[in-house]
Design a protein around this motif. Structure first.
Motif, PDB file in Angstrom:
ATOM      1  N   ASP A 252       0.834  -1.210   0.000  1.00 32.91           N
ATOM      2  CA  ASP A 252       0.000   0.000   0.000  1.00 32.91           C
ATOM      3  C   ASP A 252       0.868   1.259   0.000  1.00 32.91           C
TER       4      ASP A 252
ATOM      5  N   THR B  80       2.513   1.658  -3.543  1.00 35.47           N
ATOM      6  CA  THR B  80       1.618   2.132  -4.606  1.00 35.47           C
ATOM      7  C   THR B  80       1.196   3.581  -4.379  1.00 35.47           C
ATOM      8  N   LYS B  81       1.021   3.979  -3.120  1.00 36.22           N
ATOM      9  CA  LYS B  81       0.674   5.376  -2.829  1.00 36.22           C
ATOM     10  C   LYS B  81       1.797   6.317  -3.260  1.00 36.22           C
ATOM     11  N   LYS B  82       3.023   5.861  -3.050  1.00 36.93           N
ATOM     12  CA  LYS B  82       4.161   6.704  -3.393  1.00 36.93           C
ATOM     13  C   LYS B  82       4.336   6.785  -4.913  1.00 36.93           C
TER      14      LYS B  82
ATOM     15  N   LYS C 195       0.473   7.955  -6.265  1.00 36.82           N
ATOM     16  CA  LYS C 195      -0.169   8.996  -5.450  1.00 36.82           C
ATOM     17  C   LYS C 195      -1.476   8.512  -4.821  1.00 36.82           C
ATOM     18  N   GLU C 196      -1.763   7.224  -4.956  1.00 34.37           N
ATOM     19  CA  GLU C 196      -2.934   6.633  -4.313  1.00 34.37           C
ATOM     20  C   GLU C 196      -2.730   5.121  -4.266  1.00 34.37           C
ATOM     21  N   ALA C 197      -3.436   4.456  -3.338  1.00 31.49           N
ATOM     22  CA  ALA C 197      -3.326   3.008  -3.247  1.00 31.49           C
ATOM     23  C   ALA C 197      -4.171   2.371  -4.334  1.00 31.49           C
ATOM     24  N   ILE C 198      -3.542   1.644  -5.232  1.00 33.94           N
ATOM     25  CA  ILE C 198      -4.288   0.983  -6.305  1.00 33.94           C
ATOM     26  C   ILE C 198      -4.094  -0.531  -6.211  1.00 33.94           C
ATOM     27  N   ASN C 199      -4.966  -1.247  -6.876  1.00 31.53           N
ATOM     28  CA  ASN C 199      -4.930  -2.700  -6.840  1.00 31.53           C
ATOM     29  C   ASN C 199      -4.103  -3.234  -8.004  1.00 31.53           C
TER      30      ASN C 199
END
Length: 678
Positions: free
Chosen positions: A85, A88-90, A93-97
């Protein structure tokens, strides 16, 4: 805030702490001296309890923060899901699947494996990838060339800079030990015994204040663990040693490889790697994927200067060269394709101190030239088919450790070979052990000797009796005719800490151990294989015993056995294997009436049909952490075990009715975990 002994900031810090309640974070604490300087500046808070958080420096905190139970808290790395998490946020810029993009997920997992849950590494690499094309190929390029990126890319260089601080902070002797570990492949489980014996052979340790060189080398291993330079991998419940193997964090391994090459310490022959060397290489490792020939092998490295050779994968006949005149370590553990005639040249390696053939299952004997290795300290032939030592072994007066199998299950393979190829040997060799020649008593330095066939004659027992420095002994072939001499031998081994005794047939060990009037008081580990009927009386007096293992002992006095073992004050590990008990019907392993097993942390019931149920009375086994069983058994009292952490069950029992066991574990305040394993 930076502190030094003359700084006014020390006094200012003290005044702040007198007025306020604070959380103090100490970064990069690396020595007791630094801690002593800091603690002197803190006001005395008699009612306060210090809470110490650490990523490194556990040894330092244990010395100063452990007066209150639970006052030391280890900051754990991120769990896999949390790490993904954050990554992916880094990057996005958001948590993606990423599950919907399997190629991206595969490369992301490779990146996260290298980061090993360290937020700094995840954030830094994620921030770098956020500015790159978000494609599997781009991420694969980073994975394949991570070392070069750390060297050349300023954004990623911060990770290397911070990790290098840990390396730079190591004392000189630990730097050598750490760089030496770059010999091993990525994700390789490095045995503690193996690496410590190798360090010792390389001369990395020396005797200090009564500690042997091996004990000093082992303390280096512990210190590298405490400093988080290596990662613990396999934990041994109930063992004073704790972890029996370790791994290198992927990023720390990159540091180790880079520095080892820079200092010409280690060179790794591998497909696709650079074959250019500068200066004298001391340690050569041949990777499993290297496909070069003899010409390339001999032209790449000055073989006359290498001190160690480690081979991973398939053997090639030119790997041992007459030019290797300074070789100290030859590690062929689990090398495939190695056969007897390949070992003929080893007699020329006269400076060899460590020889490992562990797992080389096509090796049946050692050459006579083996006797030329006058400097040899460690011989590891575990999981080979060597059943008889050459006469020349008695010339190796510096030999300290002889490691062979003490697994009598190996008898199936060896007996089949003897019956087909060497039928006369089947009558002479006790299966699962090694025949040693007369004159073994010349090896006065022996610390470990396993597993010796004592079936024929008393000469070998007379030799063993004179090996008074023995700490670990494994023997097989005890019977009525030699048991008196065997018991006499044991009474002379006053330094013995570990003992394995095996016997076969219907008679087994019955009555063979009763004649031991004065067992070694130092004994900490005892394993018995063979029919006993009842435990020898002297076992009740083994107050220092920590580990006990019973195989095919066919004990008929179940309650009496439990009483004897349960009253041993320091017994921490108890293994009850096949046919420990012989009863008409499955019996109850009950710990009733008294507070038995006060120090037990691990109980293993391995295919033991003699035990149908296990009962834990409240107050018994207060330190039991792990319970493991492989056959259908009913339990009671699991909810009353205050230290229980885990119950492991063989996967074959997954469909059995485990509702009652689950219910008891749910009632235990510790909330122990139930695991099904192969």
């Amino acid at each position: 805030m930076q502190l030094d002994t003359n700084s006014k900031k020390v006094e200012a810090l003290g005044k702040i702490l007198e007025r306020k309640r604070c959380l103090i974070v100490l970064d990069d604490l690396s020595s007791v001296t630094e801690w002593d300087m800091i603690i002197q500046s803190l006001p005395k808070m008699e009612s306060a309890k210090p809470d110490c958080n650490y990523l490194q420096g556990k040894r330092i905190l244990q010395k100063h923060c452990s007066s209150e139970k639970g006052s030391i808290y280890k900051l754990e790395v991120l769990a896999n899901r949390d790490a993904l998490d954050l990554f992916t946020k880094k990057v996005f810029k958001e948590a993606i699947n990423l599950d919907e993009q399997p190629a991206m997920m595969e490369e992301a997992q490779r990146i996260l494996k290298k980061c090993n849950g360290l937020p700094l590494a995840i954030v830094t690499i994620g921030g770098f990838l956020a500015k790159q094309p978000k494609t599997p190929m781009e991420w694969k390029k980073l994975n394949d060339h991570i070392s070069a990126e750390f060297e050349m890319n300023p954004e990623l260089g911060i990770i290397r800079t911070i990790l290098m601080k840990s390396y730079d902070g190591l004392p000189y002797h630990l730097k050598s030990c750490f760089l030496y570990m770059s010999i091993f492949p990525e994700d390789y489980s490095i045995s503690r015994t193996r690496i410590v014996h190798r360090w010792n052979a390389e001369g990395y340790s020396s005797e200090v204040r009564g500690k042997s060189t091996m004990e000093v080398a082992d303390s280096y291993y512990i210190e590298l663990l405490d400093r988080s330079m290596i990662l613990p991998f396999h934990y041994l419940f109930g063992s004073r040693k704790g972890f029996s193997s370790c791994k290198l964090h992927d990023l720390m391994r990159e540091i180790s490889i880079s520095k080892a090459m820079e200092e010409n310490l280690v060179f790794r022959m591998e497909e696709g790697g650079s074959m250019n060397t500068q200066g004298t290489i001391r340690h050569l490792a041949i990777s499993s994927n290297w496909k070069g020939d003899q010409s390339e092998f001999e032209s790449t490295v000055d073989l006359s200067r290498i001190r160690s050779l480690t081979v991973f994968g398939k053997w090639k006949s030119f790997y041992i060269s007459d030019k290797m005149t300074l070789l100290r370590v030859l590690d062929l553990g689990s090398t495939s394709g190695l056969v007897d005639h390949h070992l003929e040249p080893i007699g020329k390696l006269v400076h060899l101190k460590y020889l490992s053939l562990r797992g080389c299952e096509d090796i049946f004997h050692l050459p006579d030239s083996f006797g030329n290795l006058k400097q040899l300290q460690t011989l590891d032939i575990v999981r080979t088919k060597i059943a008889k030592m050459p006469q020349t072994i008695i010339n190796l007066t510096k030999l300290q450790y002889i490691q062979t199998d003490n697994d009598i299950n190996r008898r199936d393979v060896w007996t089949s070979f003897c019956c087909v190829v060497l039928p006369f040997m089947a009558r002479l060799v006790y299966p699962g052990s090694v025949v040693f020649p007369r004159g073994l008593s010349k090896l006065k330095a022996l610390h470990t000797l396993e597993c010796v066939d004592i079936t024929r004659g008393e000469a070998i027992l007379q030799d063993i009796k004179r090996l008074t420095r023995l700490h670990k002994l494994a023997v097989a072939g005890v019977h009525k005719k030699n048991c008196q001499e065997f018991c006499s031998t044991l009474s002379h081994l006053t330094c013995l800490k570990s003992l394995f005794v095996g016997s076969q047939g219907e008679a087994g060990l019955h009555g063979c151990l009763d004649g031991l009037s004065s067992p070694p008081k130092t004994l900490r580990s005892l394993k018995l294989w063979g029919a006993l009927d009842k435990l020898p009386e002297w076992i009740a007096g083994l107050h220092n015993l920590v580990k006990m293992g019973l195989w095919y002992t066919e004990l008929t006095e179940v309650e009496g056995t439990i009483q004897v073992l349960g009253k041993l004050p320091n017994l921490s590990v108890l293994h009850l294997w096949n046919k420990t008990f012989k009863t008409a019907e499955p019996c109850c392993f009950a710990t009733r009436r008294e507070a038995l097993f006060p120090s037990l942390t691990l109980l293993v019931l391995e295919y033991e049909p003699g035990i149908g149920s296990v009962e834990f009375e409240e107050g018994t086994a207060p330190k039991l952490e792990l319970l493991f069983f492989r056959h259908s058994t009913s339990f009671s009292g699991l909810s009353s075990l205050p230290s229980l952490k885990e119950v492991r069950v063989h996967e074959a029992l997954h469909n059995d009715d485990m509702k009652d066991t689950r219910a008891q574990l749910a009632m235990n305040p510790n909330k122990p975990v139930l695991k099904f394993i192969a």
